[in-house]
Design a protein around this motif. Structure first.
Motif, short mmCIF file in Angstrom:
data_model
loop_
_atom_site.label_atom_id
_atom_site.label_comp_id
_atom_site.label_asym_id
_atom_site.label_seq_id
_atom_site.Cartn_x
_atom_site.Cartn_y
_atom_site.Cartn_z
N LYS A 5 -79.85 -6.06 22.68
CA LYS A 5 -79.47 -7.25 23.43
C LYS A 5 -77.96 -7.49 23.41
N GLU A 6 -77.24 -6.71 22.60
CA GLU A 6 -75.80 -6.91 22.50
C GLU A 6 -75.05 -6.31 23.69
N PHE A 7 -73.87 -6.83 23.90
CA PHE A 7 -72.93 -6.26 24.86
C PHE A 7 -71.87 -5.54 24.04
N PRO A 53 -78.12 0.81 23.97
CA PRO A 53 -77.46 -0.34 24.58
C PRO A 53 -77.94 -0.59 26.01
N HIS A 54 -78.13 -1.84 26.33
CA HIS A 54 -78.45 -2.22 27.72
C HIS A 54 -77.16 -2.48 28.49
N GLU A 259 -73.23 -7.83 35.19
CA GLU A 259 -74.27 -6.84 35.48
C GLU A 259 -73.70 -5.47 35.82
N ASP A 260 -72.43 -5.42 36.18
CA ASP A 260 -71.79 -4.13 36.44
C ASP A 260 -71.74 -3.25 35.20
N PHE A 261 -71.92 -3.86 34.02
CA PHE A 261 -71.82 -3.12 32.77
C PHE A 261 -73.17 -2.70 32.21
N ALA A 262 -74.21 -2.80 33.02
CA ALA A 262 -75.51 -2.26 32.62
C ALA A 262 -75.40 -0.75 32.49
N VAL A 263 -75.86 -0.20 31.37
CA VAL A 263 -75.80 1.24 31.16
C VAL A 263 -76.78 1.93 32.09
#
Length: 290
Positions: A5-7, A53-54, A259-263
């Protein structure tokens, strides 16, 4: 294992520089230097497997001067020019990291620290627990309040306030004040000549921020030794400049949403090109590990 759940905000240059200087030289059969890339890619593969990571951002410095150079032309002037073999790997790393499914964060005129601070603010605003993966002490000024620091070592925990207190004897909220006084030789930031870490921490813990310290010094507060008052007053211009230099920007115009940083899933065809070029056999296996 569910997605984290972390960024995660990753200091790419920190990893690449450290790998380049710490690891033995590694060249491909065609003679191309690949040691820094190899170390970073191996870490990213383990990171994907262990943390799942998400959301993650990989931050890169950009070539050219920054606003800090405009304020102080001697900023980082003491640093030797980077080896061309490292520079070539820094350039390649962006495309390779993108092919692995990560979103790159880079902006002309911006340093990675400022990018990390900006992304930490974005992550907090989005309600995420932020983990900044770096060994850079400057970033402690944005730690706390849902922002943790992690060295990237598998056995190490996320840290923030407790590490800042144990290493520098000040809380994260006063890290920029601490750096403004002690300076930073690695970045050629002057600070206050003759005032070291111990005295800086004592002043901060007694009076607070830079403005409060100078208010006390200029009033001749008996809690400050006369010699220290003299040094503070002589260095005021330098300290105030240093404060501007060490303060991280947390509002850079990245033009990106959280949301651009979703893996994303890796681009297998591009990874195959990189794997063949640098002879990274494990790179082709990463998709099976996720």
């Amino acid at each position: 294992m569910p997605f984290s759940k972390e960024f995660f905000i990753i200091d790419a240059h920190g990893f690449l520089h450290r790998n380049y200087h710490a690891l033995p030289k590694l060249r491909t059969s065609k003679g191309e230097e690949a040691g820094a890339l190899y170390g970073f890619v191996n870490w990213l593969i383990r990171f994907l497997k262990d943390k799942k990571p998400h959301y993650a951002a990989v931050c890169f410095d950009s070539k050219g001067p920054t606003f800090r150079h405009e304020l102080y032309p001697d900023y980082k002037a003491n640093r030797p020019k980077a080896d061309e073999e490292l520079v070539s790997q820094l350039k390649t790393a962006r495309d390779l990291v993108s092919a692995m499914g990560f979103k790159i964060a880079a902006l002309p005129g911006a340093e990675a620290d400022d990018l990390m601070a900006t992304l930490a603010a974005l992550g907090k605003k989005s309600g995420k627990d932020v983990v900044i993966v770096t060994s850079d002490k400057d970033i402690y000024q944005v730690a706390g309040g849902g922002v943790k620091i992690w060295s990237g070592a598998a056995k190490e925990e996320y840290k923030a306030e407790e590490v800042c207190l144990s290493k520098f004897n000040v809380s994260c909220a006063y890290m920029r004040d601490y750096l403004s006084i002690v300076g930073d030789a690695s970045d050629n930031i002057p600070g206050a000549e003759g005032i070291g870490p111990k005295t800086a921490a004592e002043l901060i813990n007694k009076f607070g921020h830079i403005a409060d310290i100078y208010k006390a010094a200029e009033a001749g507060d008996a809690a400050i030794k006369p010699g220290v008052i003299k040094k503070l007053l002589a260095a005021k211009e330098s300290v105030l400049l240093s404060e501007k230099l060490v303060t991280l920007k947390d509002d850079l115009p990245l033009g990106l949403s959280f949301e651009d940083f979703a893996v994303k899933n890796p681009l297998e065809s591009e990874l195959e090109i990189f794997a063949n070029r640098f002879e990274f056999k494990n790179l082709l296996l990463q998709n099976n590990e996720r």
